[in-house]
Every structure is written in structure tokens, then in C-alpha cells.
Scaffold this active site. Sequence first.
Site, PDB file in Angstrom:
ATOM      1  N   SER A 317       0.813  -1.221   0.000  1.00 32.67           N
ATOM      2  CA  SER A 317       0.000   0.000   0.000  1.00 32.67           C
ATOM      3  C   SER A 317       0.842   1.265   0.000  1.00 32.67           C
ATOM      4  O   SER A 317       0.395   2.316  -0.473  1.00 32.67           O
ATOM      5  CB  SER A 317      -0.937   0.001   1.215  1.00 32.67           C
ATOM      6  OG  SER A 317      -0.189  -0.078   2.424  1.00 32.67           O
ATOM      7  N   CYS A 319       3.993   1.253  -1.321  1.00 31.81           N
ATOM      8  CA  CYS A 319       5.053   1.025  -2.314  1.00 31.81           C
ATOM      9  C   CYS A 319       4.697   1.666  -3.647  1.00 31.81           C
ATOM     10  O   CYS A 319       3.596   1.488  -4.164  1.00 31.81           O
ATOM     11  CB  CYS A 319       5.265  -0.478  -2.495  1.00 31.81           C
ATOM     12  SG  CYS A 319       6.627  -0.875  -3.608  1.00 31.81           S
ATOM     13  N   ASP A 358       3.666 -11.269  -0.232  1.00 34.64           N
ATOM     14  CA  ASP A 358       4.049 -10.016   0.429  1.00 34.64           C
ATOM     15  C   ASP A 358       3.477  -8.831  -0.341  1.00 34.64           C
ATOM     16  O   ASP A 358       3.990  -8.457  -1.391  1.00 34.64           O
ATOM     17  CB  ASP A 358       5.578  -9.942   0.493  1.00 34.64           C
ATOM     18  CG  ASP A 358       6.076  -8.654   1.133  1.00 34.64           C
ATOM     19  OD1 ASP A 358       5.280  -7.951   1.776  1.00 34.64           O
ATOM     20  OD2 ASP A 358       7.279  -8.362   0.987  1.00 34.64           O
ATOM     21  N   ARG A 418      18.074  -1.596   1.434  1.00 32.05           N
ATOM     22  CA  ARG A 418      17.026  -2.350   0.745  1.00 32.05           C
ATOM     23  C   ARG A 418      16.878  -1.916  -0.716  1.00 32.05           C
ATOM     24  O   ARG A 418      16.516  -2.718  -1.566  1.00 32.05           O
ATOM     25  CB  ARG A 418      15.698  -2.132   1.482  1.00 32.05           C
ATOM     26  CG  ARG A 418      14.572  -3.028   0.994  1.00 32.05           C
ATOM     27  CD  ARG A 418      13.321  -2.797   1.823  1.00 32.05           C
ATOM     28  NE  ARG A 418      12.407  -3.924   1.732  1.00 32.05           N
ATOM     29  CZ  ARG A 418      11.440  -4.042   0.828  1.00 32.05           C
ATOM     30  NH1 ARG A 418      11.271  -3.091  -0.073  1.00 32.05           N
ATOM     31  NH2 ARG A 418      10.648  -5.095   0.819  1.00 32.05           N
TER      32      ARG A 418
END
Length: 503
Positions: A317, A319, A358, A418
Site C-alpha cells: 500500500s 510502495c 508479500d 534495501r
Amino acid sequence: MAKYFAEESRTFSEYLLVPNLTTEKNTPNQVDLSTPICKYKKGKEEPKLKINIPMVSAVMQAVSDSGMAIALARCGGLSFVFQSQSIESQCDMIRKVKKYKAGIVASDANVSPDSTLEDVIRLKEELGHGTAAVTEDGTADGKLVGIVTTRDYRVSRMAPDLKVKEFMTPIDKLVTAPEGTTLKEANDIIWDNKINQLPIITKEGKLVGFVFRKDYEYHKANPLELLDKDKKLIVGAGINTHDYETRVPALIEAGADVLCLDSSDGFSVWQEKALKWIKERYPDAIVGAGNEVDAEGFNFLAKCGADFIKIGVGGGSICITREQKGIGMGQASAVQMVAKARDEWFEKTGEYIPICSDGGIVHDYHMALALAMGADFMMLGRYFARFDESPTRKLIVNGSYVKEYWGEGSNRARSWTRYEENGNGKGKMAFEEGVDSYVPYAGPIREGLETSLAKVKATMCSCGSSSIEEFQEKARLVVVSSTSIIEGGAHDVIQKENDRTAR
């Protein structure tokens, strides 16, 4: 020439489950939601680790700290403590979870008879609990001479420099048990003597640890608690492809039960190198990897040794990876593709590698769809960020309670480990792949989970299934049209106001 996939990129909202015959075996109280979280020889052995509900919390600053890890493990799920922090800080969170629930707890609050009330108060503030062991030398395994609890002192009426020996409960007034006492025996002693804690001591009188009444009560109230062989809560930790050579050993030493490479795109040589390094040095470690969206990505990480594989690029939501980079896959399509690859891998090798969906979960029924399509469990960010136990602030915005929620790809998180793509480890993010936001506040985690899991169980029963594996075998799905979606909700009526909340 570029390759084009024949299938459309679809989301969970584009599907419905078609009911199957419901039998006497298909009632919610008979549904088993436990699921494996590491690869194993299916049909020949049991998985090394299973979770009791198919839900894990995302590797995010706004979601998974020690508080969320404790709360979710007590409900049967698993948290992955976020990695975008110092190694020391992450390890402290892991240790806090492992100390929270245990059969015999090593004492972490220890004073000597000559310590002061001020020392006791400081320990209580640092550790968050009120029981301190008094040993001759002030160590956790010294000779026990007494204990101090909040019942032994009143701050307003005692001097801060008062010696512990003046107000402690001495050992001759304590009920103790010898080393070797089983947990069941210890709990019987606690109940028979109406005490809150039982010190376990050696023949020489040295402290081994405590058994607490509250741990027994907590377990009875939380029958799905996810515990290791030592009756401690199980906890996961996020790792990255930059500092794993120092972070992984520290996390394993701290007690992390499961590790997960945290990346927006796992189809990379960086994850290959990290997985192989970890597996060579820690062959028994459980390490998940990802994220992937198709068979090629799954097979790549399977060959690298991943114990589970996460699915999803751009579906979260918060991203905006698809918007920024134009890569990804609708989450429903990604789960289906990877599940097919997982099953083919199993047929070929006899090795079953669990897959984790995910992202893309908006409504509770999406959870059932993800499981039906082949996911063994789900990783959720927004869902868990709404609860009291998430680490973010609760605020009032436009008259409603909300909680803060931000993506690891946002400037606020600054999680370059990340999202950095050039592999040089210089800690730069060229652009954002996540947003900073609010989510509606949803109260305590237990109530929210009970409601969501009740819906999942009811859906499974309507599909004639009492386990996740059976659900995946029997599920029948249909693509829905836009008008069919409208028909599925309340329509053509004037609804009365009530307390129904959207999830």
C-alpha cells in the site's frame, strides 16, 4: 525482442472463490491454520519450523519492533524485526523478545545486598519489570540471598540510598526449588504456595533463574503461542545484502530463529552471494529470500538455497516501485505463477519450499485468496501497522484516530540497504520507492487478528477445507467483472449508520 507474458497482471480483487461442498469436518473450530516456514522433504519429514497462523509482519520500521514481535508470536504468528537500524539495536530487540517468555528465565535484573533503592529503580525503568534478584556478588548466577519486588519498597517513603539488604525479602522467607525441577513441577509449586515467582537454585545456592506465574497464565490465555524448545517466543530478523557478514552472526548469537533477506527485488547476484555465504557458515539457519514475481525468480532463489521465498514487487500500500520504475506484477498473478513453479520444483526434487505473499492484501478476504492461490503464508505491513502494538505514534487526523505508516523506500525510512541498486554500499537512494502515510487505527492486535482469521476460516469451510493444504487442492476461483465487483457489496439500498469498519 522483448518477451511478453500471455496472462494479464491481476490483483486479488479480480477473483472470487466458488463454494465447495461443506461437510461436518468443515467448521471453524476444526480448521488448522498452521503452515511451514522453511523447506523440507514433504511427505517424508516434518518441517523444522511451522507457524500457527499464516501471518508474519513486514520487515519495516513502522511495523516490526520487539513489541510487535512479542504480541504476534503470542498470537501464533511471526515478526521479522526491521534491519534498517544498527546491528546492536536490532540484536537488542531480538534479545528482548527471547527474554519475554520462557520456562525458566535467566535473571536480567540483579543487585547485591549493598546496592541501593536507586539502583533497583533504575533497573526497573531500564528493563520494564519489577523483580530483581539479590545475589552476593550482584550477578545473574551468584549465590541468592533474597529478591526485591515492587512490594518491598515505597519510593515516596524511602531514601534513594537505602541499602537493598534493608528492605529485600531474604532467602529464608522465600519459596525456592532445586535445579532440575521441571516446568510443570515449578508451576505446581507456584500455585500451591500462592506466589508470583519461584527462584530455581543449585545445591550451592546459586541462582539458575526464575519461573513466573504470569508466564503460565499468559500461555493458557494464548494457546497458539509460537514457542521454541526452551519455551521462548520465536522471532525473525530482517537482513540485507550489504553487511550480512557481520549482522548475521550477531543476530544468530542474539537468538533470532529465522532470517529474511529484505529487498524490493530478490532476483539478483547480491542475494545469491548472501544466501551462499550464510548457508556455508550456518547450514542450520533458516533464511528466506525475495522478492520474486515469476517462475524464473523462484527457481533462481531455490537453487541458491532459500528456505522460503517471498512474492511481490510493487503491491504494498505504501510502495510506488511500479509507478517509479515500471516493474512488478499484480499480486494475484505473481502468487499463481510462483506457486506453480514451487509445485514443479517439489515434483522434480522432492523439496517443498514455502512461499510468502508479500503485499496486495487490502481486505480480509484477500488473505483467503492468497492462500487458495498457493501462498503458504502472508507478510503484512499496513495490516499490522494499524494496531496498538506497532511502534508508530497514534494521532488524531480530521477527527479520526490514525497511526503513522511509512515505506522502507521512503526518505523517512532511508533504508538504502534495501533499495540501493549499484552495489557499492555507499548508502544512497536516488529516488523514493515508498510513501509516508497514515492508516486507520484498529485497536489491539488480538481483536483484529481474531476477526480476520475468523473470516479466513469461514471462507475455507465454505470451500470444504479444514487445512491450508486442503484449501489449495480444492479451491475453485473465477475472474470477476467490474460490475460483478459492484454487485458483491451493498448496493441499491440506503444503509443505516453502524459500527461496521472497512479493512
